[in-house]
Design an enzyme around this catalytic site. Structure first.
Site, PDB file in Angstrom:
ATOM      1  N   ASN A  87       0.751  -1.117   0.113  1.00 36.26           N
ATOM      2  CA  ASN A  87      -0.049   0.104  -0.035  1.00 36.26           C
ATOM      3  C   ASN A  87       0.847   1.329  -0.145  1.00 36.26           C
ATOM      4  OD1 ASN A  87      -3.029  -0.433   0.170  1.00 36.26           O
ATOM      5  ND2 ASN A  87      -2.454  -2.110   1.627  1.00 36.26           N
TER       6      ASN A  87
ATOM      7  N   ASN B 166      -6.323   4.776   8.565  1.00 35.64           N
ATOM      8  CA  ASN B 166      -6.096   3.373   8.427  1.00 35.64           C
ATOM      9  C   ASN B 166      -6.596   2.969   7.190  1.00 35.64           C
ATOM     10  OD1 ASN B 166      -4.590   0.898   9.311  1.00 35.64           O
ATOM     11  ND2 ASN B 166      -6.671   0.257  10.230  1.00 35.64           N
TER      12      ASN B 166
ATOM     13  N   MET C  89       1.126  -3.037  12.152  1.00 32.84           N
ATOM     14  CA  MET C  89       0.408  -3.850  12.672  1.00 32.84           C
ATOM     15  C   MET C  89       0.409  -3.564  14.521  1.00 32.84           C
ATOM     16  SD  MET C  89      -1.357  -5.371  10.763  1.00 32.84           S
ATOM     17  CE  MET C  89      -1.662  -6.131   9.490  1.00 32.84           C
TER      18      MET C  89
ATOM     19  N   HIS D 109      -8.239  -0.951   6.006  1.00 35.39           N
ATOM     20  CA  HIS D 109      -8.751  -2.236   6.729  1.00 35.39           C
ATOM     21  C   HIS D 109      -9.483  -3.102   5.411  1.00 35.39           C
ATOM     22  CE1 HIS D 109      -9.677  -5.148   9.661  1.00 35.39           C
ATOM     23  NE2 HIS D 109     -10.709  -5.478   8.951  1.00 35.39           N
TER      24      HIS D 109
HETATM   25  C1  GAR Z   1      -3.054  -4.655   3.785  1.00 31.70           C
HETATM   26  O1  GAR Z   1      -4.088  -5.817   3.303  1.00 31.70           O
HETATM   27  C2  GAR Z   1      -3.962  -3.906   4.916  1.00 31.70           C
HETATM   28  O2  GAR Z   1      -5.239  -3.673   4.728  1.00 31.70           O
HETATM   29  C3  GAR Z   1      -4.011  -4.971   5.999  1.00 31.70           C
HETATM   30  O3  GAR Z   1      -2.468  -5.336   5.958  1.00 31.70           O
HETATM   31  C4  GAR Z   1      -1.948  -5.560   4.553  1.00 31.70           C
HETATM   32  C5  GAR Z   1      -0.714  -4.888   4.591  1.00 31.70           C
HETATM   33  O4  GAR Z   1      -0.340  -4.906   3.266  1.00 31.70           O
HETATM   34  N1  GAR Z   1      -4.036  -4.225   7.383  1.00 31.70           N
HETATM   35  C6  GAR Z   1      -4.893  -4.915   8.247  1.00 31.70           C
HETATM   36  O5  GAR Z   1      -5.355  -5.885   8.349  1.00 31.70           O
HETATM   37  C7  GAR Z   1      -4.975  -4.029   9.646  1.00 31.70           C
HETATM   38  N2  GAR Z   1      -6.018  -4.470  10.381  1.00 31.70           N
HETATM   39  P1  GAR Z   1       0.819  -4.242   2.769  1.00 31.70           P
HETATM   40  O6  GAR Z   1       2.059  -4.026   3.848  1.00 31.70           O
HETATM   41  O7  GAR Z   1       1.184  -4.816   1.489  1.00 31.70           O
HETATM   42  O8  GAR Z   1       0.319  -2.756   2.481  1.00 31.70           O
END
Ligand code: GAR
Length: 204
Positions: A15, A109, A91, A111
């Site tokens: 992201n 954030n 996290m 989700h």
């Molecule tokens: C993403 O899918 C984000 O939505 C999720 O972690 C992933 C991070 O991916 N976040 C959560 O689950 C928060 N509760 P990335 O490091 O490739 O962006």
């Protein structure tokens, strides 16, 4: 006006990269001032280095209390002139009262589910296991609650054709990437006010 952003990430950083790419392509009017991570092994660090973005590592084990850790993050945000804090797969839960107060309505954030359905760290698997046909993406303000701050943006994703939790996550992730850049861009042209649970976008 270009919004100055700090990204907080703990892992892969896709992201983070999607936002950086959207900025590069002129689709997102923002400047990433710093990447902050709690994980010295996060692949996101290399993405920042490749993009010439400063990296600050703030490890939990270096602090006695969570409040102290978040105070250190606040000092970094202020030092880099961040106006918007973007959590992208960060996290840890932000708990510091000073940090949450200083950036009220300016911490967001993403989700990977349609909140309030499937909060927590395994949202895509939970949605797949539950058998829902539609899940999606939620971008919300971060406050003292867990995954329950006022919602800024949601987009549904049809997961009825997904055959595994991994396929579900991959399909949702594509939508995350376009959605997050759009919402970050919205902060360059306005801000959100909050009344109760409801966030309303106000153009500046
Ligand atoms: C993403 O899918 C984000 O939505 C999720 O972690 C992933 C991070 O991916 N976040 C959560 O689950 C928060 N509760 P990335 O490091 O490739 O962006």
């Amino acid at each position: 006006m270009t919004v100055q952003v700090a990204v907080l990430a703990s892992g892969r950083g896709s992201n983070f990269k999607a936002i950086a790419d959207a900025i590069g392509a002129g689709r997102c009017d923002a400047e990433i001032k710093v990447l902050i991570t709690n994980n010295p092994d996060a692949p996101a660090i290399q993405i920042a280095r490749d993009g010439g973005i400063p990296v600050e590592i703030v490890e939990r084990k270096k602090f006695k209390a969570r409040d102290d850790m978040d105070d250190a993050i606040l000092a970094i945000l202020q030092r880099h002139g961040a106006k918007l804090v973007v959590l992208a797969g960060y996290m840890l839960i932000l708990k510091g009262k000073k940090l949450l107060g200083a950036y009220r309505n300016r911490i967001i954030n993403i989700h990977p589910a349609l909140l309030p359905a499937f909060p927590g760290a395994t949202a895509q698997k939970d949605a797949f296991d539950y058998g829902v046909k539609v899940s999606g993406v939620t971008i919300h303000l971060v406050d003292e609650t867990l995954d329950a701050g006022p919602i800024l943006y949601q987009e549904a994703v049809d997961i009825s054709d997904c055959r595994s939790a991994e396929e579900t996550a991959a399909k949702i992730l594509k939508v995350e990437h376009s959605a997050y850049a759009k919402v970050v861009d919205s902060f360059s042209k306005g801000h959100y006010t909050v009344e109760g649970r409801r966030a309303t976008y106000v153009r500046d």
